[in-house]
Design a protein around this motif. Sequence first.
Motif, mmCIF file in Angstrom:
data_model
loop_
_atom_site.group_PDB
_atom_site.id
_atom_site.type_symbol
_atom_site.label_atom_id
_atom_site.label_comp_id
_atom_site.label_asym_id
_atom_site.label_seq_id
_atom_site.Cartn_x
_atom_site.Cartn_y
_atom_site.Cartn_z
ATOM 1 N N ARG A 115 1.475 2.374 -6.768
ATOM 2 C CA ARG A 115 1.913 1.209 -5.999
ATOM 3 C C ARG A 115 2.630 0.213 -6.915
ATOM 4 N NH1 ARG A 115 -3.936 0.161 -3.352
ATOM 5 N NH2 ARG A 115 -4.365 0.193 -5.600
ATOM 6 N N PRO B 24 -7.983 -2.210 0.285
ATOM 7 C CA PRO B 24 -6.847 -2.248 -0.648
ATOM 8 C C PRO B 24 -6.165 -3.615 -0.726
ATOM 9 C CG PRO B 24 -6.100 -1.397 1.452
ATOM 10 C CD PRO B 24 -7.552 -1.759 1.634
ATOM 11 N N GLN B 25 -6.910 -4.725 -0.499
ATOM 12 C CA GLN B 25 -6.317 -6.053 -0.531
ATOM 13 C C GLN B 25 -5.766 -6.350 -1.930
ATOM 14 O OE1 GLN B 25 -9.812 -8.217 0.962
ATOM 15 N NE2 GLN B 25 -8.569 -8.907 2.672
ATOM 16 N N ASN C 166 0.810 -1.216 0.000
ATOM 17 C CA ASN C 166 0.000 0.000 0.000
ATOM 18 C C ASN C 166 0.845 1.268 0.000
ATOM 19 O OD1 ASN C 166 -2.561 -1.336 0.058
ATOM 20 N ND2 ASN C 166 -2.246 -1.765 2.225
ATOM 21 N N ASP C 167 2.106 1.149 -0.405
ATOM 22 C CA ASP C 167 2.969 2.333 -0.496
ATOM 23 C C ASP C 167 2.593 3.125 -1.744
ATOM 24 O OD1 ASP C 167 4.169 1.410 1.755
ATOM 25 O OD2 ASP C 167 5.986 0.658 0.766
ATOM 26 N N GLN C 168 1.912 4.252 -1.548
ATOM 27 C CA GLN C 168 1.440 5.051 -2.675
ATOM 28 C C GLN C 168 2.434 6.160 -3.008
ATOM 29 O OE1 GLN C 168 -2.554 6.483 -2.109
ATOM 30 N NE2 GLN C 168 -3.311 4.517 -1.348
ATOM 31 N N ARG D 202 2.511 -6.219 -5.117
ATOM 32 C CA ARG D 202 1.120 -6.585 -4.892
ATOM 33 C C ARG D 202 0.800 -7.970 -5.451
ATOM 34 N NH1 ARG D 202 -2.314 -2.865 -3.173
ATOM 35 N NH2 ARG D 202 -4.087 -3.646 -4.366
#
Length: 299
Positions: free
Chosen positions: A87, A246-247, A63-65, A92
Motif C-alpha cells: 500500500r 486497516p485504518q 487499502n489498495d494492496q 495512508r
Amino acid sequence: MADIAPQKQTNVSKQPDEEVISPWREAWKGFRRNKLAMVGMGIVLFFILLAIFAGVIAPEGINDQKLSERLQSPSASHWFGTDDFGRDILSRIIYGARISLWVGFFAVLGSAAIGSLLGMIAGYYGRLVDTIISRIFDIMLAFPSILLAIAVVAVLGPSLRNALIAIAIINIPNFGRLVRSRVLSVKQEEYVMAARAVGMRDTRIIFSHVLPNSLAPIIVQGTLAIATAILEAAALSFLGLGAQAPQPEWGKMLADSRQYIIQAPWTVFFPGLAIMLTVLGFNLLGDGLRDALDPKMKK
C-alpha cells in the motif's frame, strides 16, 4: 466711531479620536509578529488542508494492496514507499491526517466543554461544591494520563471512538483547574459584583461575564491539548487500543511497521515524521497564542 478691531479667532484643531483597538485585534497583531507562531500556524493549516482534500491529493486508495510492490523504497511512483502489503504510504499518511486531527479536535472539544463547566461551577460557588469537584480532579491527576486512558479503553473496548472518549476524559482536569483559577480572580471584579448587586442570576453572570473573560486561557490550553491528544491517540493505537486495521492512523502504522525498521525504515520514518510535525505545529501555535493573549507576555 472708533473702529473696533476684530477679535482674532483661534482655530483649535481637534485631535482625531484615537482608534480603539479591540483586545482580539491587538492579540492578532502581536501574534503576527511572532515568527515561530506563524510557522506553527502554517504547519497546522497545511495538515488541515491535507485532511480536507485527502480524496483529491492522495495518489492511491488507502487499502489498495499490491503484494508485488511490497516494501518498495521511495521512488517516483511511490514518493514515501510502500508498506508490507504494497500500500502507498503517502496516501495512508494523507488520510491519516483526517483521523489524527479528528481525534485531536473532538477530544479536546469535549474535555474543554466539560472541564470548563465544572471549573466555572467550582470557582464561582466555592465551598463544598469546590471541594468535591477539586478532589475529583486531584484523583484523576494522581494517575499518569496514558495509564488512565488505557484503563478507560480497557473498560470500553479497543476502538478509535473509545480512544477519543478516553482522551477527552483524561484532559478534563487540566481545563477544570485552569478555568477554576481564572474564575476565582474574575468573580472578584467590580462588574461581577455589580451584576450580583442588581439581582442578576448566577447562570447569566457565569455565561455573560465570567466565561467571556476566561476564554483566552481556554483557547491557549485547547491548542496545546490538541498536540497532546494526537500523541495520546497515536500511543493508544500503537498499543492496539485505538485505531484498528486497516485504518490509516499514524500510530497504528508505526505499530504495524516496527518489525521492518531495519529492512524498510521508511515505513516507520514517514508516519513518525507526520506525528512530529503535527505536534510541533500545534505547540508553536499554542505558545504564540499564549504570548499574544497573556497580558504579562505582551511586553
